[in-house]
Motif scaffolding. Structure first.
Motif: not given
Length: 335
Positions: A95-103, A151-157, A249-252
């Motif tokens: 969800s965080a990636i979709a909002l932040n990176n993909w818009g 873990l793979l898609i976030t690289q642990g961040y 405010g973030s996904g992990s």
């Protein structure tokens, strides 16, 4: 004759409270346990009983309440879902990636997260219901795979979400003076109670936990019912993951570690039978609140947060003991 009728009526009135207490002894015991915990922390802390603290307890326990509601259905069928914590992390991170990176728009993210959770649940349900693999093995494998993907898609961040995104309201909004997550948790509990106790699907869920073969011979599609139970579990974990991500405010990928233990502890502590055939949403509510109260009280008491894990593990052991020795005394024991 009238005297006999009056005597019989009096006996029924006296026996009714005993019958209710006997049939719901598990719920009564966890209610007393929760009340005892509240009294203890009220005595040893200054602001445990304050309104803001209780609103905080309810807001933070909302994800637990949502997932525990679905887990009650799962355990009532005689199954278990160990993958809810990993599903929570994966959906939150995506969800965080979709909002932040993909818009992507937040409604699309919300719907997509629910669909992904349902897909993971359907995968579990297929292997359990149609391939006959034990639920413990299937969901244990899914736990590892889904957490690995997170873990793979976030690289642990930790992946932040835009601060101005309306998605954050899912975890931070207040409605009529109550946190929105708490309202969602109550709605989930209410829906779960109606589903389990007032619908044909709920009766099938309970019957499957009691006698799967007998229900199947009666013409019920037990495989489909079991599949849908795990779909609901996956969707509830997805919703919980998005609520936590919105609040923080973030996904992990680290979110939800050990979450499945808290969920199972809440359900079983609420007197839902680990062996299937009996479930109670009211008991699950009390079990979840007991865990939330213990965690909150330990923090307010300035006790090391590491003791929270010890308390949770102790609660699980106590819940299993209550199920095997008290609520299911007819179960044979090994000598």
């Amino acid at each position: 004759m009238s005297m006999m009728n009056m005597s019989s009526t009096r006996m029924i009135r006296h026996s009714l409270p005993r019958r209710i207490l006997h049939n719901h002894s598990g719920v009564v015991s966890i209610a007393l346990f929760c009340l005892f915990c509240c009294m203890v922390f009220a005595l040893i802390t200054d602001n445990f009983l304050s309104g803001p603290n209780w609103l905080n307890i309810i807001r933070q326990s909302a994800p637990l309440l949502i997932v525990a509601t679905a887990m009650t259905l799962v355990i009532t069928t005689g199954g278990i879902d160990l993958s809810v914590g990993s599903t929570l992390a994966l959906v939150g991170a995506l969800s965080a990636i979709a909002l932040n990176n993909w818009g992507l728009p937040w409604p699309v993210v919300l719907l997509g997260g629910l669909l992904l959770g349902g897909l993971i649940g359907a995968l579990n349900g297929y292997f359990i219901a149609y391939e006959g693999i034990p639920a413990f093995i299937v969901t244990l494998a899914t736990l590892a795979v889904v957490r690995g993907v997170a873990l793979l898609i976030t690289q642990g961040y930790s992946i932040p979400i835009p601060a101005d995104s309306p998605f954050t309201l899912l975890g931070r909004a207040w409605v009529i003076g109550l946190p929105l997550p708490a309202i969602l948790g109550v709605l989930a509990l209410l829906g779960g109670h109606i589903l389990l106790n007032q619908t044909r699907f709920g009766r099938y869920v309970t019957a499957i936990g009691s006698n799967t073969e007998g229900v199947r011979r009666a013409g019920v599609n037990t495989r489909a019912v079991t599949l849908w139970v795990y779909v609901l579990s996956g969707m509830s974990a997805a919703l919980a993951g998005m609520i936590i991500t919105a609040r923080l405010g973030s996904g992990s990928s680290n979110q939800g570690e050990g979450f499945e233990l808290q969920v199972i502890a809440a359900v079983v502590l609420g007197s839902t039978s680990l062996f299937g055939g009996f479930g109670t949403i009211i008991g699950t509510l009390l079990g979840a609140l007991s865990i939330a109260v213990i965690q909150n009280g330990l923090i307010l008491s300035h006790i090391s947060p590491f003791y929270t894990q010890i308390a949770t593990g102790t609660i699980i052991l106590l819940a299993i003991w209550l199920n095997t020795r008290i609520f299911n005394p007819a179960r044979p024991t090994k000598g």
